[in-house]
Motif scaffolding. Structure first.
Motif, PDB file in Angstrom:
ATOM      1  N   THR A   5       0.868  -1.176   0.000  1.00 20.16           N
ATOM      2  CA  THR A   5       0.000   0.000   0.000  1.00 20.16           C
ATOM      3  C   THR A   5       0.898   1.217   0.000  1.00 20.16           C
ATOM      4  N   ASP A  38      -2.705   9.310  -4.873  1.00 16.93           N
ATOM      5  CA  ASP A  38      -3.766   8.397  -4.454  1.00 16.93           C
ATOM      6  C   ASP A  38      -3.130   7.163  -3.817  1.00 16.93           C
ATOM      7  N   THR A  57      -3.590   0.045  -3.141  1.00 15.29           N
ATOM      8  CA  THR A  57      -3.254  -1.217  -2.484  1.00 15.29           C
ATOM      9  C   THR A  57      -3.245  -2.345  -3.506  1.00 15.29           C
ATOM     10  N   SER A 108      -7.171  -1.955  -4.901  1.00 17.49           N
ATOM     11  CA  SER A 108      -8.041  -0.870  -4.445  1.00 17.49           C
ATOM     12  C   SER A 108      -7.311   0.466  -4.462  1.00 17.49           C
ATOM     13  N   GLN A 112      -7.583   4.635  -2.660  1.00 16.03           N
ATOM     14  CA  GLN A 112      -8.190   5.671  -1.829  1.00 16.03           C
ATOM     15  C   GLN A 112      -7.680   7.009  -2.339  1.00 16.03           C
ATOM     16  N   THR A 113      -8.580   7.842  -2.837  1.00 19.53           N
ATOM     17  CA  THR A 113      -8.143   9.089  -3.452  1.00 19.53           C
ATOM     18  C   THR A 113      -7.535  10.015  -2.414  1.00 19.53           C
ATOM     19  N   HIS A 114      -6.495  10.727  -2.794  1.00 21.64           N
ATOM     20  CA  HIS A 114      -5.784  11.573  -1.836  1.00 21.64           C
ATOM     21  C   HIS A 114      -6.581  12.796  -1.425  1.00 21.64           C
ATOM     22  N   GLY A 130     -10.039  12.733  -1.254  1.00 23.89           N
ATOM     23  CA  GLY A 130     -11.349  12.330  -0.771  1.00 23.89           C
ATOM     24  C   GLY A 130     -12.424  12.287  -1.830  1.00 23.89           C
ATOM     25  N   ASP A 140     -14.657  11.030  -5.037  1.00 24.14           N
ATOM     26  CA  ASP A 140     -15.098   9.749  -5.560  1.00 24.14           C
ATOM     27  C   ASP A 140     -14.378   9.512  -6.890  1.00 24.14           C
TER      28      ASP A 140
END
Length: 628
Positions: free
Chosen positions: A449, A547, A550, A559, A561-563, A565, A567
């Protein structure tokens, strides 16, 4: 049978029922009691034997002797294919001795990914598989033949020959290998020098000397990449003679096996008394056998494309999830570079395919009740060829192969594997579906990650490495717009030495790409073949620097997770595939139609329609990926 292997086979058979039935109907329609050439008008037939010797003309005018097509990938630049230059006259003489006649029906192109790595020509590589399939079909289209001999070894050549041959499924077909070169510079030493060169610690002369000591003579490269994976798969599919894949060129046994392949191509015709069309051999069970052998041996990730495309050519729908479910129960039994220090010559000496098939059959992981060019039953492939006497006059027989490994550092039985699961994982997640080869990745590197660094061209990543911008940081390199519809899905093997340097320094490193990595890659975790691809609006087109990505081979997760937040789906795509003059030169402009029509990676990245099967397999109900 192992219950999972049985279940996967059953669902493939059920899923493929309509497509397989349509394919077999076409095969039946193409089958005729008399040789196909006797449906030709006299002028057509005369064209077909005009250049033959008198004895050949007489044979081709009659109905008794089978005519064997030779389709060759010979060129004398590529080491693996150079031996084929001398094969046609040898094969023709052997066919005549066996009671037939043979003609060279045509040639197919053969390019080398090792030469084109990092070059524009690599963008033609995957497309060449379908060109080879079409070339094979053209060679066989003259309706002059009763069986065929296919001469090919390397990456796209063998899958292309097989796809083309399956379009003539009524013809018995034998694949004829050339064998690997003798062992040269150990592959681990070659990899070490490549990394030193990437770090600037040795120069080009030292690097070239190491490469030349590794690739040093006629024959297949000795690492276990796509070319040698091809050879193992053709044998387990029952399309090679048993034990013929890894016999070195220029040896008496190699010569004897070549002649035996020609004789067998006569024997399995209608006239020869043992009619065995290729459509009978390549069925659902055989495809599952090929998948199991790929996983057990830690073979090339390129076959997650090729096996899907080959299956579709036979009316069979194979999915990546089938491969993933098999991988969960098929143990890793071989350690051959890049999954270990040995090369294919060491693997062959340790027991090779004969022992691999033996131990997998004993564990119920392979279907024994299949047709092969050697006859009914996969147990033919637990035997090894033995030549007693000279190549010309000696007696070639098959004897039972070893029932235990001769070197457990290279090859192991099912009850003592290197790993309890196969060397392949399928990842799902909001970034799409991807394949990850785990067999050469150490366990501590299988979950990464880290912040994304996004590149739209592999050259940009290598430039960033050279400038030191990748130093001292964990990262997931997202290399996008490399899919089949973008630029032909080139291999990105040039990235391996640079990223390997970073990993060896203690950085967490992974790759996520809609392109391919070489069959020789594996040290750095690489989620490859990501589909949907960026050029078609896939999620990779919306990933941005920073971003958190993982890559989790333990849980099968890909997967993000945007840096900021946001969508991911709400973002506008950035970057683009090459267009206009960027997709011109080195012959690339000739393949515009392929870019426009090629299918997705998980459907084989093929330009051909399937045999009555869906254009793309539907996602599993438990899949984390939703259609884009």
């Amino acid at each position: 049978m192992h219950p999972t292997v049985a279940a996967v086979t059953a669902r493939i058979t059920e899923r493929s029922a309509a497509g397989r039935a349509a394919y077999l109907r076409r095969v039946e329609q193409a089958t005729d009691r008399a040789p196909a050439r006797h449906r030709l008008a006299c002028a057509n037939l005369a064209h077909g034997f005009a250049a033959s010797e008198p004895a050949g003309k007489a044979a081709l005018r009659g109905r008794v002797k089978p005519n064997v097509a030779i389709v060759t990938s010979y060129n004398d630049m590529l080491s693996a294919h150079q031996p084929f230059g001398s094969y046609p006259p040898v094969l023709k003489r052997a066919v005549v001795r066996a009671g037939g006649v043979a003609q060279v029906a045509g040639g197919v192109p053969a390019m080398c990914d090792g030469i084109t790595q990092g070059r524009d020509g690599m963008q033609l590589s995957l497309y060449s598989r379908d060109v080879i399939a079409m070339s094979t079909a053209i060679a066989l289209s003259h309706d002059m033949f009763d069986s065929a001999l296919m001469l090919g070894v390397c990456d796209k050549i063998v899958p292309g020959l097989l796809i083309g041959a399956l379009s003539f499924g009524h013809l018995p077909t034998v694949f004829v290998p050339a064998g690997p070169m003798a062992s040269g510079l150990p592959n681990g030493e070659k990899a070490r020098i490549r990394q030193l060169y990437a770090e600037g610690k040795v120069g080009r002369e030292e690097l070239l000397e190491a490469e030349a000591a590794s690739y040093h003579s006629a024959g297949t490269c000795t690492f276990y990449g796509t070319a040698n994976s091809n050879q193992l798969l053709m044998e387990v599919l029952g399309l090679h003679l048993p034990g013929s894949s890894f016999v070195n060129p220029g040896t008496p046994l190699r010569a004897a096996l070549t002649r035996a392949a020609a004789a067998r191509a006569v024997q399995i015709t209608r006239q020869g008394g043992e009619p065995t069309p290729i459509a009978t051999i390549v069925d659902e069970k055989a495809i599952v056998n090929a998948c199991v052998a790929l996983l057990a041996s830690g073979g090339s990730t390129n076959h997650t494309l090729h096996l899907v495309a080959i299956a579709r050519a036979a009316g069979i729908t194979l999915t990546w999830d089938d491969l993933a479910d098999l991988s969960a129960v098929v143990p890793l039994l071989a350690r051959v570079y890049p999954n270990g220090a040995a090369d294919v010559n060491h693997f062959h000496a340790a027991g090779g395919i004969a022992f691999l098939v033996h131990t997998l059959l004993r564990a119920g992981l392979l279907h024994e009740d299949v047709w092969t060019v050697a006859g009914r039953g996969l147990r033919h492939y637990t035997t090894e060829p033995v030549l007693r006497g000279s190549a010309e006059t000696g007696d070639l027989t098959w004897e039972e192969g070893p029932k235990s490994s001769l070197d457990r550092d290279v090859l192991r039985p099912v009850d003592d594997p290197f790993s309890a699961t196969g060397g392949l994982e399928v990842l799902h997640g909001p970034l799409g579906t991807a394949v990850l080869k785990t067999s050469a990745v150490r366990p501590e590197h299988r979950v990464v990650t880290a912040p994304a660094m996004v590149f739209d061209d592999q050259a940009d990543l290598l430039a960033a490495f050279g400038e030191g911008r990748l130093d001292g940081r964990d990262l997931v390199a997202v290399v996008r717009y490399q899919g089949p519809a973008a630029n032909g899905m080139p291999e990105l093997h040039k990235l391996t030495p640079a990223l390997g340097v970073l990993q060896d320094r203690g950085q967490q490193v992974a790759v996520v790409t809609d392109g391919r990595m070489s069959g020789a890659s594996g040290k750095v975790p690489a989620a490859i073949h990501v589909t949907p691809e960026a050029a078609l609006g896939g999620p990779l087109s919306r990933v941005r620097d920073g971003d958190l990505v993982t890559v989790d081979a333990e849980r099968g997760l890909l997967s993000v997770q945007t840096h900021d937040g946001a969508d991911l789906a709400s973002r506008e795509p950035t970057g683009r595939a090459p267009e206009g003059e960027e997709w011109a030169g080195t012959g690339r402009e000739l393949f515009a139609a392929f870019r426009a029509t090629v299918g997705p990676a998980d459907a084989g990245a093929s330009v051909f329609p399937s045999s009555g099967t869906p254009a793309q397999p539907a996602p599993r109900e438990d899949s984390l990926v939703q259609p884009v």
